[in-house]
Enzyme design. Structure first.
Site, PDB file in Angstrom:
ATOM      1  N   ASP A  30      -4.388 -12.825   3.690  1.00 35.27           N
ATOM      2  CA  ASP A  30      -5.658 -12.346   4.242  1.00 35.27           C
ATOM      3  C   ASP A  30      -6.828 -12.653   3.308  1.00 35.27           C
ATOM      4  O   ASP A  30      -7.967 -12.259   3.577  1.00 35.27           O
ATOM      5  CB  ASP A  30      -5.614 -10.851   4.569  1.00 35.27           C
ATOM      6  CG  ASP A  30      -4.898 -10.014   3.540  1.00 35.27           C
ATOM      7  OD1 ASP A  30      -4.589 -10.533   2.452  1.00 35.27           O
ATOM      8  OD2 ASP A  30      -4.635  -8.825   3.812  1.00 35.27           O
ATOM      9  N   HIS A  32      -6.464  -7.263  -0.328  1.00 30.36           N
ATOM     10  CA  HIS A  32      -6.561  -5.834  -0.624  1.00 30.36           C
ATOM     11  C   HIS A  32      -5.706  -5.483  -1.839  1.00 30.36           C
ATOM     12  O   HIS A  32      -4.602  -6.007  -1.998  1.00 30.36           O
ATOM     13  CB  HIS A  32      -6.096  -5.004   0.575  1.00 30.36           C
ATOM     14  CG  HIS A  32      -6.827  -5.327   1.841  1.00 30.36           C
ATOM     15  ND1 HIS A  32      -6.285  -6.138   2.820  1.00 30.36           N
ATOM     16  CD2 HIS A  32      -8.063  -4.971   2.265  1.00 30.36           C
ATOM     17  CE1 HIS A  32      -7.154  -6.262   3.808  1.00 30.36           C
ATOM     18  NE2 HIS A  32      -8.235  -5.570   3.498  1.00 30.36           N
ATOM     19  N   HIS A  74       0.818  -1.221   0.000  1.00 31.22           N
ATOM     20  CA  HIS A  74       0.000   0.000   0.000  1.00 31.22           C
ATOM     21  C   HIS A  74       0.851   1.270   0.000  1.00 31.22           C
ATOM     22  O   HIS A  74       0.303   2.369  -0.167  1.00 31.22           O
ATOM     23  CB  HIS A  74      -0.922   0.030   1.219  1.00 31.22           C
ATOM     24  CG  HIS A  74      -1.970  -1.042   1.230  1.00 31.22           C
ATOM     25  ND1 HIS A  74      -2.807  -1.271   0.162  1.00 31.22           N
ATOM     26  CD2 HIS A  74      -2.308  -1.948   2.178  1.00 31.22           C
ATOM     27  CE1 HIS A  74      -3.620  -2.272   0.450  1.00 31.22           C
ATOM     28  NE2 HIS A  74      -3.334  -2.706   1.659  1.00 31.22           N
ATOM     29  N   ASP A 105      -2.909 -10.718  -2.261  1.00 31.65           N
ATOM     30  CA  ASP A 105      -3.458 -10.161  -1.024  1.00 31.65           C
ATOM     31  C   ASP A 105      -4.923  -9.783  -1.249  1.00 31.65           C
ATOM     32  O   ASP A 105      -5.310  -9.369  -2.350  1.00 31.65           O
ATOM     33  CB  ASP A 105      -2.652  -8.923  -0.630  1.00 31.65           C
ATOM     34  CG  ASP A 105      -2.955  -8.406   0.766  1.00 31.65           C
ATOM     35  OD1 ASP A 105      -2.133  -8.617   1.662  1.00 31.65           O
ATOM     36  OD2 ASP A 105      -4.023  -7.777   0.948  1.00 31.65           O
TER      37      ASP A 105
END
Length: 301
Positions: free
Chosen positions: A244, A159, A122, A157
Site C-alpha cells: 500500500d 502504515h 496491527h 507497509d
C-alpha cells in the site's frame, strides 16, 4: 538467491465481508501477478500454542468464541475497521501457519512469499486493529526464535506496524524496522519509539512524508536499516510486505512504482541472510505488478 515459492490458497475466501477493502478479491488480484512457472504451495495451519507465544490466552479465546458464535455468511465488526466471520478464527490460524511455514522454508534455503490474509502487523498481544486479527509476522518470528538467537523484521507497509512493535518492544532478540508514511493510521511509529528495557535500541522507525519516492526509501534501507541489521546479525529477516506504499493505493499517499518494490526486496536480499516475505497491506490497481517485481528481483538477487 534461491527460487521463490509462493504460499497461498483459496481457503482465505472464507474470511470475507462485502464492501470492505480487505477481502478475498484483493488477494486474488495480488496473486494475478505471480509469474508463470513460480512454485505455489498450500499453507499449513498454526495451532493454539503458536498463537500463545505472542498473544494472550484471553484474546485468543475471545476471537475463537466470537467467530464460533456467528452464523454463516455474516460478518461482525470488532472495531471500526476489523471484521470477523464464523470462519475467521480458522482462517487466521492458516495465515499464521503460513508465516511459520515461511520461516522454516527460508531456513531450508527457499525464499518464500506468503500471499495470505488477513494481514497481521496491527494486531497486538491482546488487540485487533486495522483489518488484523493475529500478528502473523510476530507468530512467525516467535516460532523462528525457538531455534535462532535473533530475528529481524523489516516492515515497508505504508502504515506503521504498531502491533509488531508492541509485541517485541522489550525484546533484544527481535530487531523491528519500519518505514512508513508519517501522520496517518495508526498514529504510532515515531523515531523516538526505540524499544524499552532490554529492547531499547531494537526498534527503528523511519516515518516519511507523503509523496516519498524510491530515493527516500533507498536512503532509509541502505543508510539506516541494513547497517543495523548487519550489526544485529540475525539468522533470518522477515519482511512485512505491504504494497500500500504504491502511488495508486487508495489507503496511502506515497509515490512508489511497482518496480520500486522489487528494488527494496533486492536491497534486503543483498546480504544473503535468509528472507521470508509475508503479505500485509496492498489495495491498489498496480499491486499485481509489484508482486511480480518482488519475485523477479528475489530470483535474480
Amino acid at each position: 538467491m534461491s527460487p521463490v515459492t509462493v504460499i497461498t490458497g483459496d481457503l482465505f475466501r472464507l474470511h470475507d465481508c462485502r464492501g470492505h477493502p480487505e477481502t478475498q478479491e484483493r488477494l486474488v488480484h495480488a496473486c494475478s501477478g505471480i509469474p508463470e512457472g513460480t512454485s505455489i504451495v498450500a499453507p499449513v495451519m498454526a495451532d493454539r500454542e503458536d498463537l500463545l507465544r505472542v498473544h494472550t490466552p484471553v484474546y485468543v479465546d475471545m476471537i475463537e468464541d466470537r467467530s464460533a458464535a456467528l452464523p454463516e455468511h455474516r460478518c461482525q465488526y470488532l472495531d471500526p475497521d476489523t471484521y470477523i466471520t464464523c470462519h475467521s478464527f480458522e482462517i487466521a490460524l492458516w495465515a499464521a501457519g503460513a508465516g511459520i511455514q515461511s520461516v522454516r522454508a527460508a531456513r531450508d534455503g527457499v525464499t518464500p512469499f506468503a500471499l495470505i490474509r488477513p494481514p497481521g502487523h496491527h494486531a497486538g498481544s491482546s488487540s485487533h486493529l486495522g483489518f488484523c486479527i493475529f500478528n502473523t509476522a510476530a507468530v512467525a518470528a516467535a516460532s523462528a526464535l525457538r531455534t535462532l538467537d535473533r530475528v529481524a523484521i523489516v516492515d515497508w507497509d505504508v502504515h506503521h506496524g504498531n502491533g509488531t512493535q508492541e509485541i517485541f518492544y522489550f525484546s533484544d532478540r527481535v530487531l523491528y524496522c519500519s518505514v512508513h508514511q508519517e501522520y496517518i493510521f495508526p498514529g504510532t511509529g515515531r523515531r523516538e519509539e526505540r524499544g524499552a528495557g532490554p529492547g531499547e535500541g531494537y526498534t527503528l522507525n523511519a516515518p516519511l512524508p507523503a509523496g516519498s519516492t524510491l530515493a527516500d526509501y533507498r536512503t532509509v534501507i541502505l543508510d539506516q536499516f541494513l547497517p543495523a541489521v548487519l550489526r544485529f546479525d540475525p539468522g533470518l529477516i522477515i519482511i512485512s510486505a505491504g504494497q500500500d506504499c504504491l502511488s495508486d493505493d487508495p489507503l496511502g499517499n506515497m509515490a512508489l512504482r511497482p518496480d520500486d518494490l522489487g528494488t527494496l526486496a533486492s536491497f534486503l536480499a543483498a546480504p544473503g541472510i535468509p528472507l521470508a516475505l509475508l503479505l500485509e497491506g496492498g489495495y491498489g490497481p498496480s499491486h499485481p505488478e509489484a508482486i511480480a517485481a518482488i519475485i523477479h528481483a528475489l530470483e535474480h538477487a
